[in-house]
Design an enzyme around this catalytic site. Structure first.
Site, PDB file in Angstrom:
ATOM      1  N   ILE A  57       0.846  -1.199   0.000  1.00  0.00           N
ATOM      2  CA  ILE A  57       0.000   0.000   0.000  1.00  0.00           C
ATOM      3  C   ILE A  57       0.880   1.246   0.000  1.00  0.00           C
ATOM      4  O   ILE A  57       2.016   1.222   0.493  1.00  0.00           O
ATOM      5  CB  ILE A  57      -0.952  -0.022   1.228  1.00  0.00           C
ATOM      6  CG1 ILE A  57      -2.088   0.995   1.083  1.00  0.00           C
ATOM      7  CG2 ILE A  57      -0.177   0.180   2.531  1.00  0.00           C
ATOM      8  CD1 ILE A  57      -3.209   0.793   2.096  1.00  0.00           C
ATOM      9  N   CYS A  58       0.369   2.338  -0.583  1.00  0.00           N
ATOM     10  CA  CYS A  58       1.031   3.647  -0.491  1.00  0.00           C
ATOM     11  C   CYS A  58      -0.076   4.668  -0.202  1.00  0.00           C
ATOM     12  O   CYS A  58      -1.054   4.335   0.465  1.00  0.00           O
ATOM     13  CB  CYS A  58       1.808   3.973  -1.770  1.00  0.00           C
ATOM     14  SG  CYS A  58       0.799   4.137  -3.247  1.00  0.00           S
ATOM     15  N   GLN A  59       0.039   5.891  -0.672  1.00  0.00           N
ATOM     16  CA  GLN A  59      -0.987   6.890  -0.385  1.00  0.00           C
ATOM     17  C   GLN A  59      -2.189   6.748  -1.317  1.00  0.00           C
ATOM     18  O   GLN A  59      -3.323   6.744  -0.877  1.00  0.00           O
ATOM     19  CB  GLN A  59      -0.398   8.308  -0.474  1.00  0.00           C
ATOM     20  CG  GLN A  59      -1.379   9.409  -0.068  1.00  0.00           C
ATOM     21  CD  GLN A  59      -1.851   9.296   1.372  1.00  0.00           C
ATOM     22  OE1 GLN A  59      -1.122   8.848   2.254  1.00  0.00           O
ATOM     23  NE2 GLN A  59      -3.090   9.690   1.626  1.00  0.00           N
ATOM     24  N   GLY A  61      -1.954   4.567  -4.489  1.00  0.00           N
ATOM     25  CA  GLY A  61      -1.900   3.331  -5.263  1.00  0.00           C
ATOM     26  C   GLY A  61      -0.869   3.323  -6.370  1.00  0.00           C
ATOM     27  O   GLY A  61      -0.614   2.279  -6.961  1.00  0.00           O
ATOM     28  N   THR A  85      -3.774   4.341   1.205  1.00  0.00           N
ATOM     29  CA  THR A  85      -4.110   4.836   2.536  1.00  0.00           C
ATOM     30  C   THR A  85      -5.105   5.994   2.456  1.00  0.00           C
ATOM     31  O   THR A  85      -5.957   6.141   3.332  1.00  0.00           O
ATOM     32  CB  THR A  85      -2.821   5.270   3.276  1.00  0.00           C
ATOM     33  OG1 THR A  85      -1.891   4.177   3.253  1.00  0.00           O
ATOM     34  CG2 THR A  85      -3.112   5.659   4.706  1.00  0.00           C
TER      35      THR A  85
END
Length: 100
Positions: A57-59, A61, A85
């Protein structure tokens, strides 16, 4: 590339989650249970990745999608979390913020 939604992520309980955002982003709030290995460091920290299947996961995608592509090429069983996120928070889900 395999991917799941934030809703699907919330239903998983045993799959490890790697957050590839930078340390300061991770510290501002992350999905409970996520482990932070920033995208900029992941190449040097492959030994810290789970042996079993895991999610990334990141902020939003984008970064996680790039990491998933690179790790898949190395043989990892890895899944991207679409929306990241940001979407997790937008849905009003709980976030962990490390204590200072």
């Amino acid at each position: 590339m395999k991917s799941i939604t934030v809703t699907e992520l919330a239903e998983r309980s045993t799959t490890p989650l790697i957050d590839v955002r930078e340390t300061a982003e991770f510290a501002s709030g992350h999905v409970p249970g996520a482990v932070n290995i920033p995208m900029s460091e992941i190449g040097n920290r492959l030994d810290e990745l789970p042996d079993e299947a895991f999610d990334v996961i990141c902020q939003m995608g984008g970064r996680s999608a790039r990491v998933v592509e690179a790790l898949e090429a190395r043989g990892y069983d890895v899944t991207n979390v679409e929306g990241g996120t940001g979407e997790w928070i937008a849905q009003g889900r709980e976030v962990e913020v490390p204590s200072a």
